[in-house]
Design a protein around this motif. Structure first.
Motif, PDB file in Angstrom:
ATOM      1  N   GLU A  99       0.826  -1.206   0.000  1.00 13.55           N
ATOM      2  CA  GLU A  99       0.000   0.000   0.000  1.00 13.55           C
ATOM      3  C   GLU A  99       0.864   1.261   0.000  1.00 13.55           C
ATOM      4  N   SER A 102       2.210   1.726  -3.458  1.00 19.22           N
ATOM      5  CA  SER A 102       1.171   2.248  -4.342  1.00 19.22           C
ATOM      6  C   SER A 102       0.986   3.749  -4.145  1.00 19.22           C
ATOM      7  N   GLN A 103       1.011   4.196  -2.894  1.00 16.36           N
ATOM      8  CA  GLN A 103       0.896   5.632  -2.620  1.00 16.36           C
ATOM      9  C   GLN A 103       2.089   6.386  -3.206  1.00 16.36           C
ATOM     10  N   HIS A 106       1.612   6.746  -6.949  1.00 17.91           N
ATOM     11  CA  HIS A 106       0.594   7.763  -7.220  1.00 17.91           C
ATOM     12  C   HIS A 106       1.171   9.167  -7.077  1.00 17.91           C
ATOM     13  N   ILE A 193       7.306   6.886   0.976  1.00 22.72           N
ATOM     14  CA  ILE A 193       6.237   7.359   1.862  1.00 22.72           C
ATOM     15  C   ILE A 193       6.586   6.964   3.289  1.00 22.72           C
TER      16      ILE A 193
END
Length: 320
Positions: A99, A102-103, A106, A193
């Motif tokens: 996750e 993925s962030q 993006h 992140i």
């Protein structure tokens, strides 16, 4: 729009400090409950950074106590709560890392698109300037020419526009049939992140990790809670030589109105302290607010009764 945090909001209790690591919680408490706190986060590479600090947000014990009394927040012993990391399943850990990746992808795509838009805008401005310059020079040349042959000669000598310069080889980014393409974000390393909170991957703090005792507060808490209930934003007042600075609205929009000092109802106060406070407050264009509860702790069964009995007086130095 900021997402609403899950209530009660966990306030991390770490080494005697009350900290908030969630930006959603910080914005929610500032907007809905007049809680500002103090940002204390800084960059490891710039330890002397003192202008734009970031998370975490440190709360005064009084702020944490107000939120707990209202049922908006709870105090979490972070050392105990993070014991759950030991029992975190490997599959849950991998899913959480996916996750985060993925962030990061993006965020990389958004940054790539933004750079592309800025590049296109810059090329468009350069093209317009070149065309305008060529057009102005052509008009001046045409007016100066006496005949067609002189005009034709002038046109041959005329500098080409940005479009003309790239017309032969097809490399003009504005007119080429093949638009410029940057490397796709998927082919690049995703942005890293770094989550500020541990929820997730940990579940919302359970009751077992929450501290049953409320935050210990100083004797000035009743006056703090009294002003807070009247809609004031309060921040530490050390820079003005007082206990709190009271703002009628968000400090980002309003100047403070009062320098706040608390005192017990039967406490002896030196008259010079009142004079100094009044002069200082007037000198910085604020009122000097002195107040406290009429009832002592021995006369009441709860701190709420002391808050209800608070009386405050504003002192201003006239003739200045």
């Amino acid at each position: 729009m900021d997402s609403l945090p899950t209530l009660p909001i966990p306030i991390s209790f770490i080494s005697g400090r009350y900290l908030l690591f969630s930006i959603d919680a910080v914005t929610y408490l500032r907007r809905e409950h007049n809680i500002c706190g103090v940002l204390i986060g800084t960059l490891p590479q710039i330890p002397q950074q003192n202008v734009f600090l970031g998370l975490p947000l440190e709360l005064m014990p009084e702020e944490a106590r107000v939120l707990v009394d209202r049922g908006v927040a709870c105090i979490v012993d972070e050392a105990k709560a993070h014991d759950g990391m030991k029992s975190l399943l490997e599959e849950d850990r991998r899913q959480y890392l996916r996750e985060l990746e993925s962030q990061g992808l993006h965020a990389t795509r958004i940054l790539s698109d933004r750079k592309g838009q800025q590049r296109d805008q810059a090329l468009k401005k350069l093209d317009e300037k070149a065309k305008a310059k060529a057009k102005a020079k052509a008009k001046a040349t045409k007016a100066a020419d006496d005949n067609a042959s002189a005009s034709s000669s002038a046109q041959q000598d005329e500098p080409a526009s940005v479009v003309d310069l790239f017309a032969d080889d097809g490399s003009n980014p504005a007119s080429s049939s093949k638009p410029l393409t940057s490397s796709t974000p998927d082919a690049q390393l995703a942005m890293g992140i770094t989550p500020a909170t541990s929820y997730p991957p940990l579940p919302h703090p359970s009751s077992s990790s929450q501290l049953l005792s409320k935050p210990e507060v100083p004797l000035s808490y009743p006056l703090f809670a009294h002003l807070h209930s009247r809609g004031y934003f309060l921040s530490p007042g050390l820079r003005f030589g007082c206990q709190y600075v009271a703002y009628p609205g968000d400090p980002l929009r309003f100047h403070s109105h009062f320098l706040v000092v608390s005192a017990e109802w039967d406490q002896n106060i030196d008259l010079m302290d009142i004079v100094n406070g009044g002069r200082l407050g007037t000198g910085v264009k604020k009122g000097f607010l002195l107040g406290g509860p009429e009832k002592s702790r021995e006369e009441v069964n709860s701190e709420a009764e002391r808050v209800e009995s608070v009386r405050a007086f504003s002192i201003e130095w006239a003739g200045m």
